[in-house]
Design an enzyme around this catalytic site. Structure first.
Site, PDB file in Angstrom:
ATOM      1  CD  GLU A   1      -8.556   1.982   7.010  1.00 52.63           C
ATOM      2  OE1 GLU A   1      -8.508   1.081   7.871  1.00 52.63           O
ATOM      3  OE2 GLU A   1      -7.949   3.061   7.132  1.00 52.63           O
TER       4      GLU A   1
ATOM      5  CG  ASP B   1      -0.315  -0.390   2.521  1.00 53.71           C
ATOM      6  OD1 ASP B   1       0.925  -0.471   2.584  1.00 53.71           O
ATOM      7  OD2 ASP B   1      -1.045  -0.590   3.498  1.00 53.71           O
TER       8      ASP B   1
ATOM      9  CG  ASP C   1      -8.723   0.269  11.092  1.00 52.66           C
ATOM     10  OD1 ASP C   1      -7.805  -0.542  10.805  1.00 52.66           O
ATOM     11  OD2 ASP C   1      -9.073   1.185  10.330  1.00 52.66           O
TER      12      ASP C   1
ATOM     13  CG  HIS D   1      -5.752  -1.450   8.432  1.00 56.49           C
ATOM     14  ND1 HIS D   1      -5.692  -0.086   8.658  1.00 56.49           N
ATOM     15  CD2 HIS D   1      -4.488  -1.899   8.672  1.00 56.49           C
ATOM     16  CE1 HIS D   1      -4.465   0.252   9.000  1.00 56.49           C
ATOM     17  NE2 HIS D   1      -3.714  -0.824   9.022  1.00 56.49           N
TER      18      HIS D   1
HETATM   19  P1  PGA Z   1       2.191  -1.687  12.562  1.00 55.86           P
HETATM   20  O1  PGA Z   1       1.060  -1.488  11.458  1.00 55.86           O
HETATM   21  O2  PGA Z   1       3.065  -2.806  12.076  1.00 55.86           O
HETATM   22  O3  PGA Z   1       2.912  -0.390  12.611  1.00 55.86           O
HETATM   23  O4  PGA Z   1       1.501  -2.041  13.849  1.00 55.86           O
HETATM   24  C1  PGA Z   1       0.349  -2.584  11.025  1.00 55.86           C
HETATM   25  C2  PGA Z   1      -0.666  -2.154  10.000  1.00 55.86           C
HETATM   26  O5  PGA Z   1      -1.207  -1.038  10.082  1.00 55.86           O
HETATM   27  O6  PGA Z   1      -0.962  -2.952   9.078  1.00 55.86           O
END
Ligand code: PGA
Length: 248
Positions: free
Chosen positions: A142, A67, A135, A137
């Protein structure tokens, strides 16, 4: 689904780095899906170490990213493209032409998504690294994203934007409002998913992801439907689990 719980983050990182090492040894032309965020950083450090020690060769490996922010130039210091280069690509012998990343500054984002999806269809990802967002995701899919989705532009939820603070953005109003992401169907097309999570704050999310209903309201729950998943956790992230798991 294999759920593996490790004593600490270092042990998790070594396990995942070794999985990648073995994959590349078996298939030097493998396509690997890398993730940004804090979770896989230790894996990348271990891979760089393997490269410096001469035990791994990335010269024929293909890389895909998951992404990107929409609207930031690719070379912006806070773009995911910059983050992946700094964390891994700049330190190993992967060829530039084999690195495929979404461009959030493309003039035509719809075409950018179509182009990326086509590339991913041409070269199936052998191993996709994943983390879980606060959240629920995966990548920037999302809550509410269709399980049938392909690469697409998304409106970022506030939890996701808040999570971006600390990654170069000092104020929330600097964080882009949109992202571009591999879709859920795109991610599910990878041969193997390796989902990593560590820390107490991920524990309720991990429980819901692995034991809760498979629902578009909690996108990472889709991994329950993938035929080949390895979930790599530390003890803190696994502490609410009731399903059986292996300890390492
Ligand atoms: P993080 O993010 O590894 O910084 O916890 C994970 C994500 O948002 O997919």
């Amino acid at each position: 689904m294999n759920i593996l719980v490790f004593y600490d983050e270092r042990a998790m990182d070594s396990y995942v780095a070794d999985l990648i090492l073995q994959l590349i040894r078996k298939d030097p032309k493998a396509a690997i899906g890398f993730a940004t965020g804090s979770t896989p950083q230790g894996v990348y450090q271990q891979l760089i170490q393997y490269y410096q020690d001469g035990v791994i060769d990335f010269s024929t490996v293909t890389a895909f990213s998951l992404d990107e922010y929409v609207g930031l130039p690719s070379h912006h210091p806070n773009s995911f493209q910059t983050a992946m280069h700094q964390a891994l690509f700049d330190h190993i012998n992967i060829k530039k032409e084999n690195i495929h990343m979404l461009h959030g500054d493309a003039l035509d984002m719809e075409q950018e998504c179509i182009k990326y999806e086509k590339l991913l269809n041409e070269k199936q990802v052998c191993l996709q690294l994943l983390g879980i967002g606060m959240d629920g995701h995966i990548a920037y899919n999302e809550p509410g994203t269709s399980f049938q989705s392909s690469t697409h532009v998304v409106d970022l939820h506030s939890e996701s934007r808040i999570s971006s603070l600390g990654y170069g953005f000092e104020h929330l109003d600097e964080v882009p409002y949109q992202g571009v992401t591999q879709g859920i169907a795109t991610i599910m097309n990878a041969k193997l998913l390796v989902m990593m999570a560590y820390g107490h704050q991920k524990a309720p999310l991990v429980k819901r992801m692995l034991e809760g209903e498979v629902t578009e309201k909690f996108p990472s729950s889709i991994i329950q439907k993938h035929p080949h998943v390895i979930v790599v956790l530390d003890q803190a992230a696994a502490k609410e689990l009731e399903v059986p798991y292996e300890t390492h």
